[in-house]
Motif scaffolding. Structure first.
Motif, mmCIF file in Angstrom:
data_model
loop_
_atom_site.group_PDB
_atom_site.id
_atom_site.type_symbol
_atom_site.label_atom_id
_atom_site.label_comp_id
_atom_site.label_asym_id
_atom_site.label_seq_id
_atom_site.Cartn_x
_atom_site.Cartn_y
_atom_site.Cartn_z
ATOM 1 N N LYS A 3 8.477 -27.046 2.322
ATOM 2 C CA LYS A 3 8.690 -25.643 2.640
ATOM 3 C C LYS A 3 10.007 -25.483 3.381
ATOM 4 C CE LYS A 3 3.979 -23.989 3.018
ATOM 5 N NZ LYS A 3 3.009 -23.297 3.864
ATOM 6 N N VAL A 4 10.678 -24.390 3.109
ATOM 7 C CA VAL A 4 11.915 -24.064 3.814
ATOM 8 C C VAL A 4 11.507 -23.474 5.163
ATOM 9 C CG1 VAL A 4 14.010 -22.667 3.789
ATOM 10 C CG2 VAL A 4 13.139 -23.640 1.659
ATOM 11 N N ARG A 5 12.072 -24.009 6.231
ATOM 12 C CA ARG A 5 11.748 -23.547 7.574
ATOM 13 C C ARG A 5 12.740 -22.490 8.030
ATOM 14 N NH1 ARG A 5 6.669 -24.586 8.147
ATOM 15 N NH2 ARG A 5 6.191 -26.696 7.501
ATOM 16 N N CYS A 6 12.298 -21.678 8.964
ATOM 17 C CA CYS A 6 13.109 -20.615 9.541
ATOM 18 C C CYS A 6 14.378 -21.205 10.156
ATOM 19 C CB CYS A 6 12.286 -19.881 10.600
ATOM 20 S SG CYS A 6 13.154 -18.528 11.414
ATOM 21 N N SER A 7 15.499 -20.528 9.944
ATOM 22 C CA SER A 7 16.790 -20.985 10.473
ATOM 23 C C SER A 7 16.974 -20.670 11.957
ATOM 24 C CB SER A 7 17.936 -20.318 9.692
ATOM 25 O OG SER A 7 17.885 -20.682 8.330
ATOM 26 N N PHE A 8 16.062 -19.879 12.542
ATOM 27 C CA PHE A 8 16.166 -19.543 13.956
ATOM 28 C C PHE A 8 15.893 -20.801 14.781
ATOM 29 C CE2 PHE A 8 14.817 -17.601 17.987
ATOM 30 C CZ PHE A 8 15.823 -16.670 18.151
ATOM 31 N N GLY A 27 21.385 -17.258 6.390
ATOM 32 C CA GLY A 27 20.232 -17.983 6.915
ATOM 33 C C GLY A 27 18.956 -17.578 6.203
ATOM 34 N N LYS A 28 17.919 -18.382 6.357
ATOM 35 C CA LYS A 28 16.604 -18.100 5.785
ATOM 36 C C LYS A 28 15.630 -18.032 6.957
ATOM 37 C CE LYS A 28 17.632 -20.210 1.359
ATOM 38 N NZ LYS A 28 17.898 -18.962 0.714
ATOM 39 N N PHE A 29 14.917 -16.899 7.076
ATOM 40 C CA PHE A 29 14.128 -16.646 8.264
ATOM 41 C C PHE A 29 12.680 -16.301 7.949
ATOM 42 C CE2 PHE A 29 18.546 -15.780 9.204
ATOM 43 C CZ PHE A 29 18.732 -16.529 10.351
ATOM 44 N N CYS A 30 11.826 -16.497 8.949
ATOM 45 C CA CYS A 30 10.406 -16.159 8.846
ATOM 46 C C CYS A 30 10.245 -14.650 9.049
ATOM 47 C CB CYS A 30 9.610 -16.933 9.896
ATOM 48 S SG CYS A 30 10.011 -16.473 11.603
ATOM 49 N N SER A 31 9.016 -14.189 8.992
ATOM 50 C CA SER A 31 8.730 -12.756 9.168
ATOM 51 C C SER A 31 9.169 -12.250 10.536
ATOM 52 C CB SER A 31 7.236 -12.490 9.000
ATOM 53 O OG SER A 31 6.834 -12.821 7.700
ATOM 54 N N THR A 32 9.044 -13.070 11.554
ATOM 55 C CA THR A 32 9.390 -12.674 12.914
ATOM 56 C C THR A 32 10.890 -12.515 13.104
ATOM 57 O OG1 THR A 32 7.452 -13.849 13.720
ATOM 58 C CG2 THR A 32 9.123 -13.294 15.352
ATOM 59 N N HIS A 33 11.681 -13.352 12.450
ATOM 60 C CA HIS A 33 13.137 -13.374 12.670
ATOM 61 C C HIS A 33 13.947 -12.844 11.491
ATOM 62 C CE1 HIS A 33 11.612 -16.678 15.375
ATOM 63 N NE2 HIS A 33 12.209 -15.843 16.216
ATOM 64 N N ARG A 34 13.333 -12.140 10.556
ATOM 65 C CA ARG A 34 14.042 -11.727 9.335
ATOM 66 C C ARG A 34 15.065 -10.615 9.564
ATOM 67 N NH1 ARG A 34 12.122 -7.192 6.759
ATOM 68 N NH2 ARG A 34 10.257 -6.288 7.682
ATOM 69 N N ASP A 38 16.711 -9.538 15.233
ATOM 70 C CA ASP A 38 15.738 -10.537 15.680
ATOM 71 C C ASP A 38 16.272 -11.964 15.635
ATOM 72 O OD1 ASP A 38 13.856 -8.569 16.181
ATOM 73 O OD2 ASP A 38 12.972 -8.711 14.174
ATOM 74 N N HIS A 39 17.204 -12.249 14.734
ATOM 75 C CA HIS A 39 17.755 -13.612 14.704
ATOM 76 C C HIS A 39 19.183 -13.658 15.257
ATOM 77 C CE1 HIS A 39 19.067 -12.410 10.499
ATOM 78 N NE2 HIS A 39 20.159 -13.062 10.845
ATOM 79 N N ASN A 40 19.574 -12.580 15.954
ATOM 80 C CA ASN A 40 20.899 -12.520 16.584
ATOM 81 C C ASN A 40 21.997 -12.896 15.595
ATOM 82 O OD1 ASN A 40 19.746 -11.839 19.104
ATOM 83 N ND2 ASN A 40 19.362 -13.998 19.521
ATOM 84 N N CYS A 41 21.983 -12.217 14.468
ATOM 85 C CA CYS A 41 22.943 -12.497 13.400
ATOM 86 C C CYS A 41 24.370 -12.420 13.940
ATOM 87 C CB CYS A 41 22.760 -11.506 12.258
ATOM 88 S SG CYS A 41 23.774 -11.882 10.810
ATOM 89 N N ARG A 42 25.129 -13.445 13.643
ATOM 90 C CA ARG A 42 26.510 -13.491 14.138
ATOM 91 C C ARG A 42 27.382 -12.455 13.434
ATOM 92 N NH1 ARG A 42 25.741 -18.316 11.210
ATOM 93 N NH2 ARG A 42 26.893 -18.362 9.269
ATOM 94 N N ASN A 43 26.902 -11.877 12.346
ATOM 95 C CA ASN A 43 27.655 -10.868 11.607
ATOM 96 C C ASN A 43 27.054 -9.473 11.765
ATOM 97 O OD1 ASN A 43 29.435 -12.811 10.579
ATOM 98 N ND2 ASN A 43 27.981 -13.371 8.998
ATOM 99 N N LEU A 44 26.286 -9.258 12.821
ATOM 100 C CA LEU A 44 25.614 -7.977 13.044
ATOM 101 C C LEU A 44 26.609 -6.828 13.168
ATOM 102 C CD1 LEU A 44 23.022 -6.392 13.517
ATOM 103 C CD2 LEU A 44 23.147 -7.037 15.924
ATOM 104 N N GLU A 45 27.700 -7.030 13.871
ATOM 105 C CA GLU A 45 28.703 -5.965 14.041
ATOM 106 C C GLU A 45 29.338 -5.593 12.702
ATOM 107 O OE1 GLU A 45 29.132 -4.075 16.721
ATOM 108 O OE2 GLU A 45 27.480 -5.271 17.547
#
Length: 70
Positions: A3-8, A27-34, A38-45
């Motif tokens: 299984k692919v694990r969350c990248s967080f 990145g590949k994230f779980c439901s909590t960090h999608r 929630d995963h503090n994406c470095r490209n959020l801005e």
């Protein structure tokens, strides 16, 4: 097949196919960090700026023009 694990960092949950894939940081994230926040994406801005520009273009396209008659 493993299984692919969350990248967080420190999250051991399984990544969610498709909905957990971040188009901005790849990145590949779980439901909590999608979500980007929630995963503090470095490209959020960049994401926010792109969304703002798209909304501004849509609003300008839909702007009502006033027709003045003499």
């Amino acid at each position: 097949m493993a299984k692919v694990r969350c990248s967080f960092p420190e999250c051991k949950a399984a990544a969610r196919p498709i909905v957990g894939d971040c188009a901005f940081c790849k990145g590949k994230f779980c439901s909590t960090h999608r979500l980007l926040e929630d995963h503090n994406c470095r490209n959020l801005e960049d994401c926010k700026r792109e969304a703002h520009e798209q909304n501004a273009m849509q609003l300008n396209k839909e702007r009502t023009q006033v027709i003045k008659t003499a």
